[in-house]
Structures are given as C-alpha cells and as structure tokens.
Scaffold this motif. Structure first.
Motif, PDB file in Angstrom:
ATOM      1  N   GLU A  92      26.684  31.764  41.293  1.00 36.16           N
ATOM      2  CA  GLU A  92      26.133  33.196  41.219  1.00 36.16           C
ATOM      3  C   GLU A  92      27.325  34.476  42.580  1.00 36.16           C
ATOM      4  O   GLU A  92      27.071  33.261  43.247  1.00 36.16           O
ATOM      5  CB  GLU A  92      24.601  33.506  41.643  1.00 36.16           C
ATOM      6  CG  GLU A  92      24.284  32.735  39.893  1.00 36.16           C
ATOM      7  CD  GLU A  92      22.423  32.826  39.480  1.00 36.16           C
ATOM      8  OE1 GLU A  92      21.871  34.155  40.379  1.00 36.16           O
ATOM      9  OE2 GLU A  92      21.727  32.066  39.381  1.00 36.16           O
ATOM     10  N   THR A 132      21.560  33.491  32.964  1.00 34.96           N
ATOM     11  CA  THR A 132      21.403  33.404  34.715  1.00 34.96           C
ATOM     12  C   THR A 132      21.564  34.616  35.323  1.00 34.96           C
ATOM     13  O   THR A 132      20.397  35.421  36.221  1.00 34.96           O
ATOM     14  CB  THR A 132      22.796  32.728  34.546  1.00 34.96           C
ATOM     15  OG1 THR A 132      23.013  31.746  34.542  1.00 34.96           O
ATOM     16  CG2 THR A 132      23.169  33.093  36.530  1.00 34.96           C
ATOM     17  N   CYS A 133      22.628  36.122  34.084  1.00 34.00           N
ATOM     18  CA  CYS A 133      22.491  37.318  35.123  1.00 34.00           C
ATOM     19  C   CYS A 133      21.100  38.472  34.723  1.00 34.00           C
ATOM     20  O   CYS A 133      20.433  39.260  35.903  1.00 34.00           O
ATOM     21  CB  CYS A 133      23.779  37.969  33.922  1.00 34.00           C
ATOM     22  SG  CYS A 133      23.622  39.453  34.548  1.00 34.00           S
ATOM     23  N   HIS A 136      18.792  37.029  37.161  1.00 37.02           N
ATOM     24  CA  HIS A 136      19.070  37.101  38.392  1.00 37.02           C
ATOM     25  C   HIS A 136      18.426  38.839  38.755  1.00 37.02           C
ATOM     26  O   HIS A 136      17.772  38.861  39.695  1.00 37.02           O
ATOM     27  CB  HIS A 136      20.294  36.837  38.574  1.00 37.02           C
ATOM     28  CG  HIS A 136      21.526  37.771  39.775  1.00 37.02           C
ATOM     29  ND1 HIS A 136      21.832  37.007  41.029  1.00 37.02           N
ATOM     30  CD2 HIS A 136      21.664  39.212  40.265  1.00 37.02           C
ATOM     31  CE1 HIS A 136      22.234  37.704  42.267  1.00 37.02           C
ATOM     32  NE2 HIS A 136      21.843  38.341  41.737  1.00 37.02           N
TER      33      HIS A 136
END
Length: 171
Positions: A92, A132-133, A136
C-alpha cells in the motif's frame, strides 16, 4: 471541479474522525467531483475527504487500469459490515504519505454498505485491490493510517521522516 491540496503527514487532521455526510446537497456533489479530480491528478486509486481537509465520511475510488475506461466510485458514509477471515498482503501507499510504500495484511474480502450520490443505500462485496482500497479509505474516515498496521519501529521511522520534512519546509 477543482484540484484540492492534499493533507500530508504529520498533519494532525489525518487523525480526525470524520462526521457523517448527512443530507446530499450540491456542496456534497461538488466535494465528490473535486475529490475525483484531485485523486486522478495525484494520481491515486482512492481518496478520503479528510485527505483534502474535509472531515466528512466521503470516499472516492477508481481501481481501473490506466488504459481502461474510468470506473469512479463515490461512497457516502461507507462502513464495512463483513470481513473474511482469510487475509492477504498488499503493498500500500497513500497520497497523504507520498513516496512511501509498505506491505499491509488485511482481510481478503469485505462487504461494504454505503450511500450513493443519488441517496440509494448499497451493499457491495469486494476482493483484491478494491477490498484493500475500501479498507484503506474507510480507515482514513476513522483517523487510521495504513502505517498504523505496521510494526511500531517502521511506523515511528515514517513519522520521524515526515516530521523532519515538515520542519524543513516550515523553516
């Protein structure tokens, strides 16, 4: 639409917990448009309102590849309602922590509930880069940075580096 300046570590605003969007107004729509333009200009795949100094629970995401048509997502008041037990690592980065990347382990799949700009409540399941995004960016809304998922040693190193850079810039 306009490109807005990014809030960069160690700015304390990145630790604020963002407020709910509330009523979807013209200002909310303009903020979403500004966030998309800022995200594409950076360039990045995700942006939370707080990253441009707006402590409101709004996220923009576009994980499409460079040569593909853009597929922007605007999520108002997003929340993770389910996470898989299976995890996976992903390298990331963050527009608010420029030029720093690290492997973070997060749930492989998530289900997210959010409102669209039309006021519709949607639940969407995601895996891979999108999962994941989402995690995050939703972390940003709660004052959490991806470096908080690293060891204390790595996190302290990053904080020190950005604190020094901010001090130099202020001098």
């Amino acid at each position: 639409m306009s490109i807005r300046p990014l809030v960069i570590l160690p700015d304390a605003r990145l630790r604020e917990i963002s407020a709910p969007v509330g009523t979807i107004t013209g200002d909310v729509r303009k903020l979403a448009a500004d966030m998309l333009e800022t995200m594409y200009d950076a360039p990045g795949v995700g942006l939370a309102g707080i990253q441009i100094g707006e402590p409101v629970r709004i996220v923009t995401i576009d994980t499409s590849k460079e040569k593909e048509d853009r597929k922007p997502l605007v999520l108002l008041d997003p929340e993770i309602v389910w996470s898989s037990e299976e995890t996976r690592p992903y390298e990331e980065g963050c527009l608010s922590i420029p030029d720093y990347y690290a492997e973070v382990i997060r749930p492989d799949r998530v289900r997210v509930r959010f409102r669209t700009l039309d006021g519709e409540t949607v639940e969407q399941e995601a895996d891979g880069l999108l999962a994941t995004c989402l995690q995050h960016e939703i972390d940003h809304l709660n004052g959490v940075l991806f470096i908080d998922h690293l060891s204390k040693l790595k996190r302290d190193r990053v904080m020190k580096k950005f604190a020094k850079a901010a001090k130099r810039e202020a001098a």
